[in-house]
Design a protein around this motif. Sequence first.
Motif, PDB file in Angstrom:
ATOM      1  N   PRO A   1      11.442  26.147  24.632  1.00 52.17           N
ATOM      2  CA  PRO A   1      11.924  27.474  24.990  1.00 52.17           C
ATOM      3  C   PRO A   1      10.798  28.500  24.867  1.00 52.17           C
ATOM      4  CG  PRO A   1      12.845  26.736  22.885  1.00 52.17           C
ATOM      5  CD  PRO A   1      12.137  25.581  23.485  1.00 52.17           C
TER       6      PRO A   1
ATOM      7  N   ASP B   1      20.081  34.966  16.027  1.00 50.96           N
ATOM      8  CA  ASP B   1      20.145  33.520  15.825  1.00 50.96           C
ATOM      9  C   ASP B   1      19.230  32.747  16.778  1.00 50.96           C
ATOM     10  OD1 ASP B   1      21.109  31.654  14.162  1.00 50.96           O
ATOM     11  OD2 ASP B   1      22.800  31.093  15.439  1.00 50.96           O
ATOM     12  N   GLY B   2      19.347  32.988  18.078  1.00 48.68           N
ATOM     13  CA  GLY B   2      18.583  32.207  19.038  1.00 48.68           C
ATOM     14  C   GLY B   2      17.093  32.479  18.995  1.00 48.68           C
ATOM     15  N   ALA B   3      16.693  33.640  18.443  1.00 44.92           N
ATOM     16  CA  ALA B   3      15.289  34.022  18.463  1.00 44.92           C
ATOM     17  C   ALA B   3      14.583  33.687  17.150  1.00 44.92           C
ATOM     18  CB  ALA B   3      15.158  35.514  18.742  1.00 44.92           C
ATOM     19  N   GLY B   4      15.345  33.585  16.071  1.00 47.77           N
ATOM     20  CA  GLY B   4      14.733  33.307  14.777  1.00 47.77           C
ATOM     21  C   GLY B   4      14.008  34.501  14.186  1.00 47.77           C
TER      22      GLY B   4
ATOM     23  N   ARG C   1      10.483  32.578  10.059  1.00 48.25           N
ATOM     24  CA  ARG C   1       9.827  31.296   9.846  1.00 48.25           C
ATOM     25  C   ARG C   1       9.019  31.356   8.556  1.00 48.25           C
ATOM     26  NH1 ARG C   1       5.156  28.744  10.739  1.00 48.25           N
ATOM     27  NH2 ARG C   1       5.208  26.641  11.594  1.00 48.25           N
TER      28      ARG C   1
ATOM     29  N   THR D   1      13.504  27.867   8.328  1.00 49.70           N
ATOM     30  CA  THR D   1      14.015  29.205   8.600  1.00 49.70           C
ATOM     31  C   THR D   1      14.578  29.811   7.312  1.00 49.70           C
ATOM     32  OG1 THR D   1      14.589  28.456  10.801  1.00 49.70           O
ATOM     33  CG2 THR D   1      15.542  30.533  10.087  1.00 49.70           C
TER      34      THR D   1
ATOM     35  N   ARG E   1      16.650  32.496   4.845  1.00 55.50           N
ATOM     36  CA  ARG E   1      17.926  33.195   4.973  1.00 55.50           C
ATOM     37  C   ARG E   1      17.937  34.392   4.043  1.00 55.50           C
ATOM     38  NH1 ARG E   1      21.872  28.655   4.480  1.00 55.50           N
ATOM     39  NH2 ARG E   1      20.285  27.572   5.677  1.00 55.50           N
TER      40      ARG E   1
END
Lengths: 158, 384
Positions: free
Chosen positions: A49, A70-73, A89, A96, A98
């Motif tokens: 991606p 969420d999808g991008a991190g 990251r 990942t 939190r």
Amino acid sequence: MADDPVQQPGAVPRRNVLFALGCGALGLSTVAGAAASVRFAINPVSWGPSLRKTLGPPAQYGVGTRTWIDGAGVFVVRDAVGLRALSGRCTHLGCTVREDGDGFVCPCHGSTYDAEGRVTAGPAPEPLAYVRLTRDGRGRLVADLGREVAADERLKVV
Amino acid sequence: MRAFLQRLWTSLWRIGWPKDDREATRAMVASIALHVHSPKVRPGSLRFRATWALGLVSLVLAALLTATGVYLMFYYIPHPDAAWRTMKDLAFVVPFGPVTRNLHRWAAHAMVVIVTLHMARVFLSGGYKAPREANWVAGVGLWVLTMALSFTGYLLPWDQLAYWAVTVGANMAGAVPGIGGFIKSLLLGDHSVGEPALLRFYVLHCVLLPLLMALIVGFHLFRVRKDGGLVTTEHDPTSDRSLVQGPRLVPAWPHLVYRELIVTILATAVMMALALAFDAPLEPQADPTRTPNPAKAPWYFLGIQELAHWSAFWGGVALPGAVVIGLSLVPYLDRGQVALGRYMPRERRLACWLFLLLMTFFAVTTIIGTYFRGPAWKLMWYPG
């Protein structure tokens, strides 16, 4: 016998010279072949991606909030000055992180970071990265995960 | 018809069932499968205590893994969109799918254990000493290959555990100073674990590494014979069964071959029972943005993960690298020729204790990583 043209005393025999040349040529072509086959395995194109993530209009991020995409991190952080994108990251081994209170914690090896992304404990060698935040033609935010920026670089919106 | 069958049989099995030692020796030499063995062997190497059959069990496990692995390849698709679904197909749709996958998984785990024990057995009985130095180095290579095969196979189910264990592992390789980024991109073919990484791991796991392993196993078995068979107490000049008084030999058929058959059947039966009793785990499909908490490597790498928790480079790269290089150098540094074939003899006390200390260190870090690390890798006091 004394004036044998093939074998002058002290001269290097032709056979040895040719053998050394042959070995050299074989060695060079082996090294070149090995280098080429390693180079072959380095993929010049990323099929994964895109690293540029479209995050929607800035208006959806309120002043003083921190939002996980969420999808991008990345976390989109907005304060009175502007917007920043903080990568989720972990700088240790890439898990990942939190949210943990104000700061962040990594589930893999327990590194913790404060709200600014600075390391407070654990094996992480560097603070969490801030990445380039821009806007596309339609005014939506775009985070470029491949471009790190200074922690104080903000995207100002009016 | 009867004559044809007779002819077919004798063309395949030229000697017939051996009736005496001479025919048994001829059978051993004539058969491609049996000629791996020496036609005659020393009785000391037949005793169970001499080897605990660990090398043979490693080979049996490798054979089981090859057979089940080829079968799994009939259904497996190495693509992020399909890989995890084929795991579900194997679990619920394919006839004998679960037992095939379970057998592959448990045999892989067992192989890590057995190969490690095999190495310990050889070390503690001085089996690496001259003239067996090269074979010890080959053995260390096979141990590393076993780990590499486990690691590459670990990604293939494409579940959360697989994805994050390999993310951590690839970034550990990336911690090698200077060439880390290069190794990582060679391994992943991309900036993170994705489609190219899955394909590369698949090719490594199914083609490159097994081929390499088969070649080194061939060398390993060849050297066993060229180096004069296994190390036993017969190599110890002080032993009352010493080779100095001349070797007593027994024919490999039936003494060795029957023992091997029994071990092979037992090992296969145990693995089959495990595969029928316990299902291989499968976590939710890989999600590149959500790390499970805690994110753990497979158990045999938890010692390294525990060390990496302190420092990615020192724990994940430098120390494991030093252990592999150090083990390879052992036969060239420790050159004494005393007390061969005996376990932990007084004459080799220091070497044996150092080795056991190393093994214990990895066992303890592995146990801590497995049972005493909870969410966010915090210490906790009960298995979870």
